[in-house]
Motif scaffolding. Sequence first.
Motif, PDB file in Angstrom:
ATOM      1  N   ILE A  67       0.829  -1.207   0.000  1.00 38.02           N
ATOM      2  CA  ILE A  67       0.000   0.000   0.000  1.00 38.02           C
ATOM      3  C   ILE A  67       0.866   1.261   0.000  1.00 38.02           C
ATOM      4  O   ILE A  67       0.554   2.240  -0.664  1.00 38.02           O
ATOM      5  CB  ILE A  67      -1.041  -0.020   1.151  1.00 38.02           C
ATOM      6  CG1 ILE A  67      -1.893   1.259   1.180  1.00 38.02           C
ATOM      7  CG2 ILE A  67      -0.413  -0.227   2.503  1.00 38.02           C
ATOM      8  CD1 ILE A  67      -2.908   1.314   0.101  1.00 38.02           C
ATOM      9  N   GLY A  94      -7.471  11.400   6.869  1.00 36.91           N
ATOM     10  CA  GLY A  94      -7.464   9.974   7.207  1.00 36.91           C
ATOM     11  C   GLY A  94      -6.091   9.361   7.353  1.00 36.91           C
ATOM     12  O   GLY A  94      -5.286   9.377   6.426  1.00 36.91           O
ATOM     13  N   GLY A 116      -5.954   2.411   8.551  1.00 31.43           N
ATOM     14  CA  GLY A 116      -5.224   1.215   8.147  1.00 31.43           C
ATOM     15  C   GLY A 116      -4.441   1.388   6.866  1.00 31.43           C
ATOM     16  O   GLY A 116      -3.246   1.078   6.812  1.00 31.43           O
ATOM     17  N   MET A 117      -5.096   1.871   5.829  1.00 33.32           N
ATOM     18  CA  MET A 117      -4.396   2.084   4.567  1.00 33.32           C
ATOM     19  C   MET A 117      -3.946   3.534   4.431  1.00 33.32           C
ATOM     20  O   MET A 117      -2.850   3.825   3.959  1.00 33.32           O
ATOM     21  CB  MET A 117      -5.273   1.680   3.393  1.00 33.32           C
ATOM     22  CG  MET A 117      -5.569   0.172   3.415  1.00 33.32           C
ATOM     23  SD  MET A 117      -6.064  -0.471   1.823  1.00 33.32           S
ATOM     24  CE  MET A 117      -7.757   0.112   1.752  1.00 33.32           C
ATOM     25  N   GLU A 142      -6.706  14.173  10.657  1.00 38.11           N
ATOM     26  CA  GLU A 142      -7.202  12.913  11.239  1.00 38.11           C
ATOM     27  C   GLU A 142      -7.895  13.252  12.551  1.00 38.11           C
ATOM     28  O   GLU A 142      -7.363  13.988  13.372  1.00 38.11           O
ATOM     29  CB  GLU A 142      -6.015  11.962  11.470  1.00 38.11           C
ATOM     30  CG  GLU A 142      -6.277  10.763  12.377  1.00 38.11           C
ATOM     31  CD  GLU A 142      -7.381   9.820  11.908  1.00 38.11           C
ATOM     32  OE1 GLU A 142      -7.259   9.296  10.789  1.00 38.11           O
ATOM     33  OE2 GLU A 142      -8.365   9.633  12.670  1.00 38.11           O
ATOM     34  N   GLN A 158      -8.853  11.127  15.028  1.00 40.50           N
ATOM     35  CA  GLN A 158      -8.557  10.294  16.202  1.00 40.50           C
ATOM     36  C   GLN A 158      -7.103  10.450  16.630  1.00 40.50           C
ATOM     37  O   GLN A 158      -6.201  10.070  15.880  1.00 40.50           O
ATOM     38  CB  GLN A 158      -8.794   8.815  15.890  1.00 40.50           C
ATOM     39  CG  GLN A 158     -10.238   8.451  15.620  1.00 40.50           C
ATOM     40  CD  GLN A 158     -10.448   6.948  15.622  1.00 40.50           C
ATOM     41  OE1 GLN A 158     -10.047   6.276  16.575  1.00 40.50           O
ATOM     42  NE2 GLN A 158     -11.054   6.447  14.572  1.00 40.50           N
ATOM     43  N   SER A 204     -12.719   6.948   5.697  1.00 42.46           N
ATOM     44  CA  SER A 204     -13.480   5.788   5.218  1.00 42.46           C
ATOM     45  C   SER A 204     -14.878   6.187   4.778  1.00 42.46           C
ATOM     46  O   SER A 204     -15.887   5.700   5.293  1.00 42.46           O
ATOM     47  CB  SER A 204     -13.536   4.707   6.294  1.00 42.46           C
ATOM     48  OG  SER A 204     -12.411   3.867   6.196  1.00 42.46           O
ATOM     49  N   TYR A 219     -16.738   7.702   9.034  1.00 37.19           N
ATOM     50  CA  TYR A 219     -16.561   9.140   8.820  1.00 37.19           C
ATOM     51  C   TYR A 219     -17.180   9.929   9.976  1.00 37.19           C
ATOM     52  O   TYR A 219     -18.367   9.774  10.286  1.00 37.19           O
ATOM     53  CB  TYR A 219     -17.234   9.537   7.500  1.00 37.19           C
ATOM     54  CG  TYR A 219     -16.834  10.912   7.020  1.00 37.19           C
ATOM     55  CD1 TYR A 219     -15.780  11.080   6.117  1.00 37.19           C
ATOM     56  CD2 TYR A 219     -17.497  12.050   7.480  1.00 37.19           C
ATOM     57  CE1 TYR A 219     -15.412  12.338   5.673  1.00 37.19           C
ATOM     58  CE2 TYR A 219     -17.128  13.318   7.050  1.00 37.19           C
ATOM     59  CZ  TYR A 219     -16.087  13.457   6.143  1.00 37.19           C
ATOM     60  OH  TYR A 219     -15.707  14.707   5.699  1.00 37.19           O
ATOM     61  N   LEU A 220     -16.395  10.782  10.613  1.00 36.04           N
ATOM     62  CA  LEU A 220     -16.906  11.572  11.745  1.00 36.04           C
ATOM     63  C   LEU A 220     -17.568  12.849  11.234  1.00 36.04           C
ATOM     64  O   LEU A 220     -16.917  13.674  10.587  1.00 36.04           O
ATOM     65  CB  LEU A 220     -15.752  11.933  12.683  1.00 36.04           C
ATOM     66  CG  LEU A 220     -16.158  12.674  13.972  1.00 36.04           C
ATOM     67  CD1 LEU A 220     -16.899  11.748  14.939  1.00 36.04           C
ATOM     68  CD2 LEU A 220     -14.938  13.295  14.654  1.00 36.04           C
ATOM     69  N   GLY A 232     -10.388   6.283  -4.202  1.00 37.23           N
ATOM     70  CA  GLY A 232     -11.097   5.007  -4.116  1.00 37.23           C
ATOM     71  C   GLY A 232     -11.899   4.835  -2.836  1.00 37.23           C
ATOM     72  O   GLY A 232     -12.207   3.714  -2.451  1.00 37.23           O
ATOM     73  N   ARG A 242     -13.355   0.858 -10.067  1.00 40.73           N
ATOM     74  CA  ARG A 242     -11.997   1.216  -9.679  1.00 40.73           C
ATOM     75  C   ARG A 242     -11.027   1.039 -10.854  1.00 40.73           C
ATOM     76  O   ARG A 242     -10.838   1.941 -11.638  1.00 40.73           O
ATOM     77  CB  ARG A 242     -11.557   0.408  -8.456  1.00 40.73           C
ATOM     78  CG  ARG A 242     -10.292   0.958  -7.840  1.00 40.73           C
ATOM     79  CD  ARG A 242     -10.071   0.477  -6.428  1.00 40.73           C
ATOM     80  NE  ARG A 242     -11.155   0.868  -5.542  1.00 40.73           N
ATOM     81  CZ  ARG A 242     -11.187   0.553  -4.234  1.00 40.73           C
ATOM     82  NH1 ARG A 242     -10.212  -0.162  -3.707  1.00 40.73           N
ATOM     83  NH2 ARG A 242     -12.169   0.957  -3.470  1.00 40.73           N
TER      84      ARG A 242
HETATM   85  N1  LIG Z   1      -6.666   1.250  -3.963  1.00 45.73           N
HETATM   86  C1  LIG Z   1      -7.628   1.989  -3.452  1.00 45.73           C
HETATM   87  O1  LIG Z   1      -8.538   2.364  -4.154  1.00 45.73           O
HETATM   88  C2  LIG Z   1      -7.571   2.375  -2.019  1.00 45.73           C
HETATM   89  C3  LIG Z   1      -6.361   2.283  -1.337  1.00 45.73           C
HETATM   90  C4  LIG Z   1      -6.326   2.704  -0.006  1.00 45.73           C
HETATM   91  C5  LIG Z   1      -7.480   3.184   0.608  1.00 45.73           C
HETATM   92  N2  LIG Z   1      -8.647   3.241  -0.067  1.00 45.73           N
HETATM   93  C6  LIG Z   1      -9.871   3.757   0.611  1.00 45.73           C
HETATM   94  O2  LIG Z   1      -9.499   4.746   1.539  1.00 45.73           O
HETATM   95  C7  LIG Z   1     -10.334   4.685   2.698  1.00 45.73           C
HETATM   96  C8  LIG Z   1      -9.509   4.559   3.952  1.00 45.73           C
HETATM   97  O3  LIG Z   1      -8.988   3.254   4.121  1.00 45.73           O
HETATM   98  P1  LIG Z   1      -8.389   2.815   5.533  1.00 45.73           P
HETATM   99  O4  LIG Z   1      -8.063   1.343   5.440  1.00 45.73           O
HETATM  100  O5  LIG Z   1      -7.289   3.755   5.893  1.00 45.73           O
HETATM  101  O6  LIG Z   1      -9.661   3.024   6.490  1.00 45.73           O
HETATM  102  P2  LIG Z   1      -9.735   3.255   8.089  1.00 45.73           P
HETATM  103  O7  LIG Z   1     -11.174   3.158   8.416  1.00 45.73           O
HETATM  104  O8  LIG Z   1      -8.751   2.376   8.762  1.00 45.73           O
HETATM  105  O9  LIG Z   1      -9.254   4.774   8.283  1.00 45.73           O
HETATM  106  C9  LIG Z   1     -10.076   5.918   8.063  1.00 45.73           C
HETATM  107  C10 LIG Z   1      -9.560   7.030   8.940  1.00 45.73           C
HETATM  108  O10 LIG Z   1     -10.275   8.236   8.666  1.00 45.73           O
HETATM  109  C11 LIG Z   1     -10.474   8.918   9.915  1.00 45.73           C
HETATM  110  N3  LIG Z   1     -11.619   9.843   9.757  1.00 45.73           N
HETATM  111  C12 LIG Z   1     -12.924   9.516   9.669  1.00 45.73           C
HETATM  112  N4  LIG Z   1     -13.674  10.613   9.506  1.00 45.73           N
HETATM  113  C13 LIG Z   1     -12.831  11.667   9.536  1.00 45.73           C
HETATM  114  C14 LIG Z   1     -13.037  13.068   9.414  1.00 45.73           C
HETATM  115  N5  LIG Z   1     -14.246  13.599   9.235  1.00 45.73           N
HETATM  116  N6  LIG Z   1     -11.938  13.859   9.467  1.00 45.73           N
HETATM  117  C15 LIG Z   1     -10.705  13.338   9.651  1.00 45.73           C
HETATM  118  N7  LIG Z   1     -10.469  12.003   9.763  1.00 45.73           N
HETATM  119  C16 LIG Z   1     -11.541  11.188   9.690  1.00 45.73           C
HETATM  120  C17 LIG Z   1     -10.722   7.816  10.901  1.00 45.73           C
HETATM  121  O11 LIG Z   1     -10.479   8.253  12.226  1.00 45.73           O
HETATM  122  C18 LIG Z   1      -9.729   6.730  10.432  1.00 45.73           C
HETATM  123  O12 LIG Z   1      -8.485   6.835  11.078  1.00 45.73           O
HETATM  124  C19 LIG Z   1     -11.266   3.532   2.473  1.00 45.73           C
HETATM  125  O13 LIG Z   1     -12.490   4.032   1.964  1.00 45.73           O
HETATM  126  C20 LIG Z   1     -10.557   2.708   1.442  1.00 45.73           C
HETATM  127  O14 LIG Z   1     -11.428   1.914   0.659  1.00 45.73           O
HETATM  128  C21 LIG Z   1      -8.702   2.855  -1.370  1.00 45.73           C
END
Ligand SMILES: NC(=O)c1ccc[n+]([C@@H]2O[C@H](COP(=O)([O-])OP(=O)(O)OC[C@H]3O[C@@H](n4cnc5c(N)ncnc54)[C@H](O)[C@@H]3O)[C@@H](O)[C@H]2O)c1
Lengths: 567, 567
Positions: free
Chosen positions: A146, A175, A178-179, A198, A200, A267, A275-276, A325, A456
Motif C-alpha cells: 500500500i 485519514g 489502516g491504509m 485525522e 482520532q 473511510s 466518517y466523523l 477510491g 476502480r
Molecule cells: N486502492 C484503493 O482504491 C484504495 C487504497 C487505499 C485506501 N482506499 C480507501 O481509503 C479509505 C480509507 O482506508 P483505511 O483502510 O485507511 O480506512 P480506516 O477506516 O482504517 O481509516 C479511516 C480514517 O479516517 C479517519 N476519519 C474519519 N472521519 C474523519 C473526518 N471527518 N476527518 C478526519 N479524519 C476522519 C478515521 O479516524 C480513520 O483513522 C477507504 O475508503 C478505502 O477503501 C482505497
Amino acid sequence: MPAITRLDNERKIKSPHGTTLSAKSWLTEAPLRMLMNNLDAAVAEKPQELVVYGGIGRAARDWESYDRIVASLRSLEADETLLVQSGKPVGIFRTHADAPRVLIANSNLVPHWATWEKFHELDRKGLMMYGQMTAGSWIYIGSQGIVQGTYETFVEVGRRHFGGNLAGKWILTGGLGGMGGAQPLAATMAGASMLAVECQPSRIERRLETRYLDRRADDLDQALAMIREATAKGEALSVGLLGNAAEIFPELVRRGIRPDIVTDQTSAHDPLNGYLPAGWSLDKAERMRQSDPEAVIQAAKQSMAVQVKAMLDFHRMGIPTLDYGNNIRQMALEMGVADAFDFPGFVPAYIRPLFCRGIGPFRWAALSGDPEDIYKTDARVKQLMPGNPHLHNWLDMARKRIQFQGLPARICWVGLGDRARLGLAFNEMVATGELKAPIVIGRDHLDSGSVASPNRETEAMQDGSDAISDWPLLNALLNTASGATWVSLHHGGGVGIGFSQHAGMVIVADGTKEAARRLERVLTNDPATGVMRHADAGYEIAIDCAKEQGLKLPSIGSSASGSSPHR
Amino acid sequence: MPAITRLDNERKIKSPHGTTLSAKSWLTEAPLRMLMNNLDAAVAEKPQELVVYGGIGRAARDWESYDRIVASLRSLEADETLLVQSGKPVGIFRTHADAPRVLIANSNLVPHWATWEKFHELDRKGLMMYGQMTAGSWIYIGSQGIVQGTYETFVEVGRRHFGGNLAGKWILTGGLGGMGGAQPLAATMAGASMLAVECQPSRIERRLETRYLDRRADDLDQALAMIREATAKGEALSVGLLGNAAEIFPELVRRGIRPDIVTDQTSAHDPLNGYLPAGWSLDKAERMRQSDPEAVIQAAKQSMAVQVKAMLDFHRMGIPTLDYGNNIRQMALEMGVADAFDFPGFVPAYIRPLFCRGIGPFRWAALSGDPEDIYKTDARVKQLMPGNPHLHNWLDMARKRIQFQGLPARICWVGLGDRARLGLAFNEMVATGELKAPIVIGRDHLDSGSVASPNRETEAMQDGSDAISDWPLLNALLNTASGATWVSLHHGGGVGIGFSQHAGMVIVADGTKEAARRLERVLTNDPATGVMRHADAGYEIAIDCAKEQGLKLPSIGSSASGSSPHR
Ligand SMILES: NC(=O)c1ccc[n+]([C@@H]2O[C@H](COP(=O)([O-])OP(=O)(O)OC[C@H]3O[C@@H](n4cnc5c(N)ncnc54)[C@H](O)[C@@H]3O)[C@@H](O)[C@H]2O)c1
Ligand SMILES: NC(=O)c1ccc[n+]([C@@H]2O[C@H](COP(=O)([O-])OP(=O)(O)OC[C@H]3O[C@@H](n4cnc5c(N)ncnc54)[C@H](O)[C@@H]3O)[C@@H](O)[C@H]2O)c1
C-alpha cells in the motif's frame, strides 16, 4: 458434512527459511512457503482465523483445508497440478513440467447470484471463502504494497503536474487509518510534504510510533507553519493535524491557502462507521451509532458533501485533486452535490497511463528468508534500470524505512520488457549462487491486464468497456499456458462481491534453464495482456507501447502487429 | 471506431476437406476448419450474420474479426497462442508446443453488470458478442447434438424406471419446434413410441419431411389408436397430433389414460411468443401479440398452469414426469400452482447420475470431410465398448437416420476412462493411416465438470453449491494446463446472460506421439473435474467413481485418494 475449523488459537504459522526442502522441488516448496508466509503473524491480520487482509480475505478455507493443501504440496510431483476451489484442495491431476503446479479459483459465483448475501450463505455452509486479491493467491507481502501504490500515485501526479519534482510541494489529505496511514510515508518518499487531517489522536500516535508520520500538530496555524517552513527549505515533512476534514478543508479554502495536491482517505465508503460528522466528538459518534444509526449516516454524508465542495473548489483553482477510491464523490452526489464527479478517480487520472505500458505492482520475495537476498536484488534492479530515479529513490527509501514482514520481499512498479529482464536476472543470480535460494515473482491482481472492476481499476475506460471481464479470464488462461507456477481467478476483490473479476500469477525463479524459459514467457505475456487490453480500448500510449515492444495484436492494424493478418 | 460488418450476404463459408493444409500444422488447421464449419450454411442458422445457433450465438464478432482470425490461424507458429475476446482476435503470444493454440473468452461481464441490457449495449458498440456454448468455441455440429441429448435422457429414464427397456412404452410431450422436433426421433431411437402435441401444422409437416416424425394425427382418438397399436406390437412409432397441449394433457387425465413418461418442449420460457393459449387460434394469437401483448402473456401462463396441473396429476400417478428446461414450472408457480416444482427438472432427475461418472456429450469430427472416417470411428467405438447396447444402438440409428451437416461428426455420451481410451484409439487410427486425416475431439459446455448454471445443469445440487462457479473456471485452467488445442470460457450460454458460466475444450488427434500424451491427459482430466465436482458435493456415485478410477481428491478421504495427504 465434515467438521470445519475456522478459528484455532493454537496455530502459529511461519514459513520455513533456508534451503532445506519439505516438498519435492522448489516449484512446490514455493507455494508452500508463500501460503505459510501469508499466515505469518507478522503478515496476516487475523492469522488464527486464516484472515490475511482486506476484511475477511483468507489464504485457505479452514484449518482442515490448510493442512490438506500443505500435505498435497509436500507430495506433489513435478508433473502434477493441484486444484484449489475457494481455499480447499479438491484435486491433483497429471499435467506436465511446464504447466502450473497450482491452479486456484476463489469466491466465484454465477453473476445472478453474485451478492454478499448469497456469498455469506455459502461461506457459512463451508462451501466458499473470500479470497480478496493476494490473500487467497498466496502473494501478500504486508503493508509495503500500500505504501508503494500510494507512492507511485503521488510520483505520477508529480510527473504530470510538476515536471517530476515534488520538492517544496505539499499534499492535503484526510485519514490516517489502516491504509490511509501509508500516505505520509509515501508522500515524503516521493519528496513532498503532507498535511493529513485525522480526527482520532490514537491514529496519529500510531503513525508517529512506526515513523510513517513525522510530526503532530494540534491546530491549523501550527500545522501550516510547519508545512510552510519545510516547503520553503524544499524539505519533505509530514504533519498529522488533529481535526475534522469537513471543517479543515473548507477553512483552508476560506483562508485562500493553496495546497499543491488534494486527496482524501477517510473511510467515506462506510458512512455509518467510517466518517466523523463535522462538529461531533468521537464519543457522540460512538453513542449515536448505537442509538440512531440513520442520523449518523445523514450527518456523515452531509459533512462529506461539505468536504467534497471544498475539494471541488481546489479542483477549480487548478489544483490536482483526486478521489483515492473511498467513494466520497458518490456520497456527496447522493447529498445533492451534482458536480461531485468533476474531479477524477486516481486510476483513470494517474494509474491508467502506467497500465497502458504494462506497469503495475510487480513484487518478489526471497524464499531463503534472508534480507540480504532482497538487498542484492535491489542493487541488481538499480543496475538494470539506471535511468529511473524514482525507482532508485523508492528502493533506497524502502530499505531504510519499511520493515520486512515475514519473508523479505520487495515491490516496485515496472512494466512490459523490464519485468522479464528483472526476472531473468534474478534467475541468473539464483543459478550462480549469488542468492541463497530461489525467488518467487508475482504481482497484485490490481494490475494492467488482470482485472475488470468498473468502480476502480476499469472506471471510465475510453471505449466504455469497463464491465467486460473477458480480459482477466484471458490473462489467467494465458499465464497458465505460459507456465506460471501458480495462477488464480478471483471474484469480488477490492470492491466486494459482484463488482470485480481478477487474476493472479506467481512464478518461481529457481535458477534452472527451464525456469528461465518460463520466466521470459510469463513475465512478457502477463504485462503484455495489459498493453493489449488498453490498446484494444484505443489508448494511444498502449498502441505505441505495443508497437515498440513488437507485440502481435491482430486487430490493432499492421503498424502495431508483428505478424499482421492484413497482408 | 473501426467499421464492423455483421451482415454479409456474399459470404459462403465452407471448411476445406482433404489433407492440404492452409495453416502451418494440423493443430492450427483444426480450429480454422472448425470455425469455418460452424459457419457452413448446412450447419449455422444465419451464417451471413455469423450466427450459428441459440438465438444470437456467434462464431466470430463480425466479418472483419472472422477474416483476422483466419489470417492469424494461418500464420500461427507451433509455439504461439492466439487470444480471442468475444469473437475478436486480440493477441498472439509465444507459449510452447504443449500449450493450447487458441484461448477464448466470450460474453463475460463483471456480475453486477451481467444483464441482457448491458450486454446488448456493449454488443451494439462492437465490443462483445454472444458466444452461446459451442457457437463461439467452434465445436457445434448441427442437430445431432440435440437428438443425442434427448435420446440420452429418454434412455436414462428407461434405465431408471423400466429396466433399461422402453419397448412398448410411450412418451407424451408437447412442442415440435427447433429443438423439440428432435423428440420423436430420439424417442423412437430409444425404443419408445411418442405422442407429441403441436399446435402448428407446418411444424408437424417439417418433422415428417425430415423423417424425424413418423405419422400425423388430426384428433386424439386417431392418435391414441396409432399409439395403442404400436405399443401392443412393441414397436416404436412417433405421432404428431395437431392440438393444444393445454387441452390434450388434461383430457388424457380425464380419460384415465396413462402415458409411460411425460414431458414438454413448448416454448414456455417465452410466454408472449412461445406458447399458444388454450382455445385460441394461431391467427388470434398473432393479432393479439400486436394489439394486447399483456393479455397474451396472461392467457398463455393461465394455460401453462392448466397443463402443469395435468403433468402434476400424471406425476402423482407415479408416471415419470420431467421438466425439460423450458421453465414451464416457474410460469405455473407464478400463476398460483404452489406445487408446480413437485416434478423435477431433467438434469437433477436423470442427467446428474451420468455427470457423476464424468459422462456427457463427447463428440468428434473428421477433418478430412470424409464420412468414411466417422464410420470407421463408429466401428472402433463399438469394438472398444462392447458392453453398452444403448451406445451401439445409438451409433447404428444415428448412421441410418441423421444426416451429417458440414464436416462429418459423431456425438455420444461417454465418461471418465472411456473418453481417453477412445481419443487414443482415434489418434492411433490417424497414425496408421486408417483415417484420411486428423480428428478433432471436444464436447458441449453442458457437461459434467464444465458448467455452473443454477437453473439447469447445477439445479438443486445436494450440497447447495448450485451457484458456485469456481468449478468451470478450474476446468478451463486445467484443460489449458493439460494441453487441449483450444479452450474457452463463456458466460450466459443456454439460460442467458447472468445465469451461467461454462467452459469448452477441443483437442486434435493428429496421430503424433505428442498428441497421444496430450489426449491422455486432457481426456482424463476434463471428465475427472466433473467427477471431482460431484464427489465434492457429496454424490456417492461420484465418490465411488473417483475411487474406481484412482482420482486423487485430497478432501474426499483417503479411500478415494491415490495420494491422500491424511497419512
Ligand atoms: N486502492 C484503493 O482504491 C484504495 C487504497 C487505499 C485506501 N482506499 C480507501 O481509503 C479509505 C480509507 O482506508 P483505511 O483502510 O485507511 O480506512 P480506516 O477506516 O482504517 O481509516 C479511516 C480514517 O479516517 C479517519 N476519519 C474519519 N472521519 C474523519 C473526518 N471527518 N476527518 C478526519 N479524519 C476522519 C478515521 O479516524 C480513520 O483513522 C477507504 O475508503 C478505502 O477503501 C482505497
Ligand atoms: N437442454 C435443455 O434444457 C433444453 C433442450 C431443448 C429445449 N429446451 C427448451 O424447450 C423449449 C422448446 O425449444 P424449441 O427450440 O423447440 O422452441 P420453438 O419455439 O422452436 O418450438 C416450440 C413449439 O411449441 C409449439 N407450441 C407452443 N404452444 C403450444 C401449445 N399450447 N400446445 C402445443 N404446442 C405448442 C410451437 O408451435 C412450437 O412449434 C424451449 O423453452 C427450450 O428452452 C431446453
